[in-house]
Design an enzyme around this catalytic site. Sequence first.
Site, PDB file in Angstrom:
ATOM      1  N   TYR A 129       0.832  -1.204   0.000  1.00 35.95           N
ATOM      2  CA  TYR A 129       0.000   0.000   0.000  1.00 35.95           C
ATOM      3  C   TYR A 129       0.862   1.248   0.000  1.00 35.95           C
ATOM      4  O   TYR A 129       1.798   1.379   0.794  1.00 35.95           O
ATOM      5  CB  TYR A 129      -0.924   0.008   1.217  1.00 35.95           C
ATOM      6  CG  TYR A 129      -1.894   1.177   1.188  1.00 35.95           C
ATOM      7  CD1 TYR A 129      -2.851   1.267   0.186  1.00 35.95           C
ATOM      8  CD2 TYR A 129      -1.825   2.192   2.136  1.00 35.95           C
ATOM      9  CE1 TYR A 129      -3.732   2.338   0.135  1.00 35.95           C
ATOM     10  CE2 TYR A 129      -2.708   3.263   2.092  1.00 35.95           C
ATOM     11  CZ  TYR A 129      -3.647   3.337   1.087  1.00 35.95           C
ATOM     12  OH  TYR A 129      -4.518   4.400   1.026  1.00 35.95           O
ATOM     13  N   GLN A 193     -10.333   0.088   2.339  1.00 37.03           N
ATOM     14  CA  GLN A 193     -10.853  -0.770   1.287  1.00 37.03           C
ATOM     15  C   GLN A 193      -9.731  -1.466   0.515  1.00 37.03           C
ATOM     16  O   GLN A 193      -9.916  -2.579   0.006  1.00 37.03           O
ATOM     17  CB  GLN A 193     -11.781  -0.007   0.339  1.00 37.03           C
ATOM     18  CG  GLN A 193     -11.208   1.224  -0.302  1.00 37.03           C
ATOM     19  CD  GLN A 193     -11.477   2.498   0.500  1.00 37.03           C
ATOM     20  OE1 GLN A 193     -11.520   2.476   1.730  1.00 37.03           O
ATOM     21  NE2 GLN A 193     -11.650   3.606  -0.200  1.00 37.03           N
ATOM     22  N   ASN A 225      -3.128   5.785   7.229  1.00 36.92           N
ATOM     23  CA  ASN A 225      -3.744   6.514   8.345  1.00 36.92           C
ATOM     24  C   ASN A 225      -4.364   5.547   9.353  1.00 36.92           C
ATOM     25  O   ASN A 225      -4.195   4.326   9.273  1.00 36.92           O
ATOM     26  CB  ASN A 225      -4.775   7.515   7.820  1.00 36.92           C
ATOM     27  CG  ASN A 225      -5.906   6.839   7.050  1.00 36.92           C
ATOM     28  OD1 ASN A 225      -6.178   5.641   7.204  1.00 36.92           O
ATOM     29  ND2 ASN A 225      -6.591   7.609   6.220  1.00 36.92           N
ATOM     30  N   THR A 248       3.657   9.716  11.851  1.00 32.71           N
ATOM     31  CA  THR A 248       5.106   9.694  11.873  1.00 32.71           C
ATOM     32  C   THR A 248       5.647  10.446  13.085  1.00 32.71           C
ATOM     33  O   THR A 248       4.968  11.319  13.647  1.00 32.71           O
ATOM     34  CB  THR A 248       5.670  10.297  10.576  1.00 32.71           C
ATOM     35  OG1 THR A 248       7.092  10.049  10.530  1.00 32.71           O
ATOM     36  CG2 THR A 248       5.418  11.796  10.513  1.00 32.71           C
ATOM     37  N   GLN A 270       9.543  16.421   9.712  1.00 34.08           N
ATOM     38  CA  GLN A 270       8.559  15.387  10.049  1.00 34.08           C
ATOM     39  C   GLN A 270       7.201  16.003  10.376  1.00 34.08           C
ATOM     40  O   GLN A 270       6.163  15.420  10.074  1.00 34.08           O
ATOM     41  CB  GLN A 270       9.046  14.545  11.225  1.00 34.08           C
ATOM     42  CG  GLN A 270      10.259  13.694  10.904  1.00 34.08           C
ATOM     43  CD  GLN A 270      10.046  12.820   9.675  1.00 34.08           C
ATOM     44  OE1 GLN A 270      10.649  13.036   8.628  1.00 34.08           O
ATOM     45  NE2 GLN A 270       9.177  11.849   9.785  1.00 34.08           N
ATOM     46  N   HIS A 273       4.447  16.283   7.636  1.00 37.82           N
ATOM     47  CA  HIS A 273       3.702  15.118   7.162  1.00 37.82           C
ATOM     48  C   HIS A 273       2.225  15.201   7.508  1.00 37.82           C
ATOM     49  O   HIS A 273       1.363  14.857   6.705  1.00 37.82           O
ATOM     50  CB  HIS A 273       4.260  13.841   7.795  1.00 37.82           C
ATOM     51  CG  HIS A 273       5.394  13.225   7.049  1.00 37.82           C
ATOM     52  ND1 HIS A 273       5.233  12.529   5.888  1.00 37.82           N
ATOM     53  CD2 HIS A 273       6.723  13.195   7.322  1.00 37.82           C
ATOM     54  CE1 HIS A 273       6.407  12.084   5.463  1.00 37.82           C
ATOM     55  NE2 HIS A 273       7.328  12.481   6.316  1.00 37.82           N
ATOM     56  N   HIS A 340      11.807   7.416  14.187  1.00 36.83           N
ATOM     57  CA  HIS A 340      13.095   7.948  13.741  1.00 36.83           C
ATOM     58  C   HIS A 340      13.787   8.575  14.944  1.00 36.83           C
ATOM     59  O   HIS A 340      13.192   9.411  15.625  1.00 36.83           O
ATOM     60  CB  HIS A 340      12.930   9.040  12.683  1.00 36.83           C
ATOM     61  CG  HIS A 340      12.036   8.684  11.539  1.00 36.83           C
ATOM     62  ND1 HIS A 340      10.692   9.010  11.509  1.00 36.83           N
ATOM     63  CD2 HIS A 340      12.302   8.041  10.380  1.00 36.83           C
ATOM     64  CE1 HIS A 340      10.168   8.585  10.373  1.00 36.83           C
ATOM     65  NE2 HIS A 340      11.113   7.989   9.665  1.00 36.83           N
ATOM     66  N   ASP A 373      14.447   8.750   4.423  1.00 36.85           N
ATOM     67  CA  ASP A 373      13.172   8.736   3.710  1.00 36.85           C
ATOM     68  C   ASP A 373      13.346   8.386   2.239  1.00 36.85           C
ATOM     69  O   ASP A 373      12.438   7.816   1.625  1.00 36.85           O
ATOM     70  CB  ASP A 373      12.496  10.106   3.815  1.00 36.85           C
ATOM     71  CG  ASP A 373      11.862  10.342   5.176  1.00 36.85           C
ATOM     72  OD1 ASP A 373      11.637   9.364   5.896  1.00 36.85           O
ATOM     73  OD2 ASP A 373      11.587  11.515   5.500  1.00 36.85           O
ATOM     74  N   HIS A 432       1.740 -40.300  21.765  1.00 40.43           N
ATOM     75  CA  HIS A 432       2.960 -39.701  21.229  1.00 40.43           C
ATOM     76  C   HIS A 432       4.132 -40.678  21.371  1.00 40.43           C
ATOM     77  O   HIS A 432       4.906 -40.887  20.434  1.00 40.43           O
ATOM     78  CB  HIS A 432       3.292 -38.399  21.962  1.00 40.43           C
ATOM     79  CG  HIS A 432       2.475 -37.222  21.536  1.00 40.43           C
ATOM     80  ND1 HIS A 432       1.110 -37.195  21.616  1.00 40.43           N
ATOM     81  CD2 HIS A 432       2.863 -36.016  21.013  1.00 40.43           C
ATOM     82  CE1 HIS A 432       0.664 -36.021  21.178  1.00 40.43           C
ATOM     83  NE2 HIS A 432       1.710 -35.289  20.801  1.00 40.43           N
TER      84      HIS A 432
END
Length: 440
Positions: A129, A193, A225, A248, A270, A273, A340, A373, A432
């Site tokens: 993804y 989805q 997300n 992040t 950062q 983001h 990070h 990154d 066994h």
Amino acid sequence: MITRLDLRGRRLTPRELVAVLPRAEVDVDAATHLVQPVLDAVRVHGAAALRDLAERFDGVRPEHLRVPADALAAALEDLDPLVRAALEEAIRRVRTVHSAQVPAPLSVDLGPGAQVRQRWVPVDRVGLYAPGGLAVYPSSVVMNVVAAQEAGVRSLAVASPPQRDEKGLPNATVLAACALLGVDEVYAVGGAQAVAMFAYGAAGSEPVDGDWLCEPVDVITGPGNVYVAAAKRLVRGRVGIDAEAGPTEIAVLADGGADPVHVAADLISQAEHDPLAAAVLVTDSVELAGAVESELEDRADATPHEERVRTALSGRQSAIVLVDDLEHGLQVVDAYGAEHLEIQTADAAAVADRVRNAGAVFVGPYSPVSLGDYMAGSNHVLPTGGCAHFASALGVHSFVKAVQVIEYDFAALQAVADRIGALADAEDLPAHGEAVRARF
């Protein structure tokens, strides 16, 4: 803008530190109630549900759920040459690092005729993804795909949200990255989805590269997300997942010798983001703290995403944490377990070697998170939300499984038969033991 948390003179336990340190509040449990109907719709209605959900959540109804081959080719053809060169170099570096991660098989002889072997087998199929909300991430395509390819996975599919300004296709640079990597199974499907499509499969009737059919996968990876995280939680067990990625985060452990310009720039990198992104500075220098605060104000004014940055830096997930000394700072960052972690101290390499909990550690003033990154060769899909206490970066290991092979001959089994029988009787599992004795 950014708050201060003064821990000087306070020696807290790891549990107490986790309780007081800043962290984004993300309620994955609450999101699962919203996501479950999405999963159910895709599981039952397949492609039709995916189109409806795209219209509902992405504001566009894709003409093609599977991206046509000519659209992938066109995206690569139209790609800015500088961006193409950058992606090609990133791919080369990430491939070099990940090819070295492939685990070696092992064979152990426990005595004459008694051997245990272990081989590493890639999963058959993976779903990768690439998000496309506030920003788009061709770099995440590189990180996911290269790791899976180096693991030896034979079947890879990528999903990324349809974009209104791309006529229902994913972002063109994401498509170009897929084409560069030789991935031709790409879907204009986003969010929870996409996770459902990968977990359950989805059938349709589009005559694109044959009948439209997304087969289920074995492993789903990639950031997203809270709804993507919730969907991963709900399908875990049916498929493997990398992690439940949250917002992040960056932590910087710095002493008085650090450059406040570097520190502030990295915190903002950062923060841009996401409004929930976490930016944390841990330092024993009050002077550095003040200089970074001032620099943050100036740089926030100048950044194109000022509102997002200011929201993130002023949120409860971000702070400047004052500690007594470097030793105290190490305890704090280990309790925090950042996605990070930058080390900007004297003898930074030695300090970095003592860190136990971090998704990735960036050493010294010339190893910023932005390097990781894109171009370091390491993987930027990292554990968030403190999961670095038990989880690792995405890598070849995320796509392989260990298969143990046991081979004993007559004499080797006979040598341990009585001991197997004793343990079987102790566990009240006499059959066994009989399964061994029956061979003699």
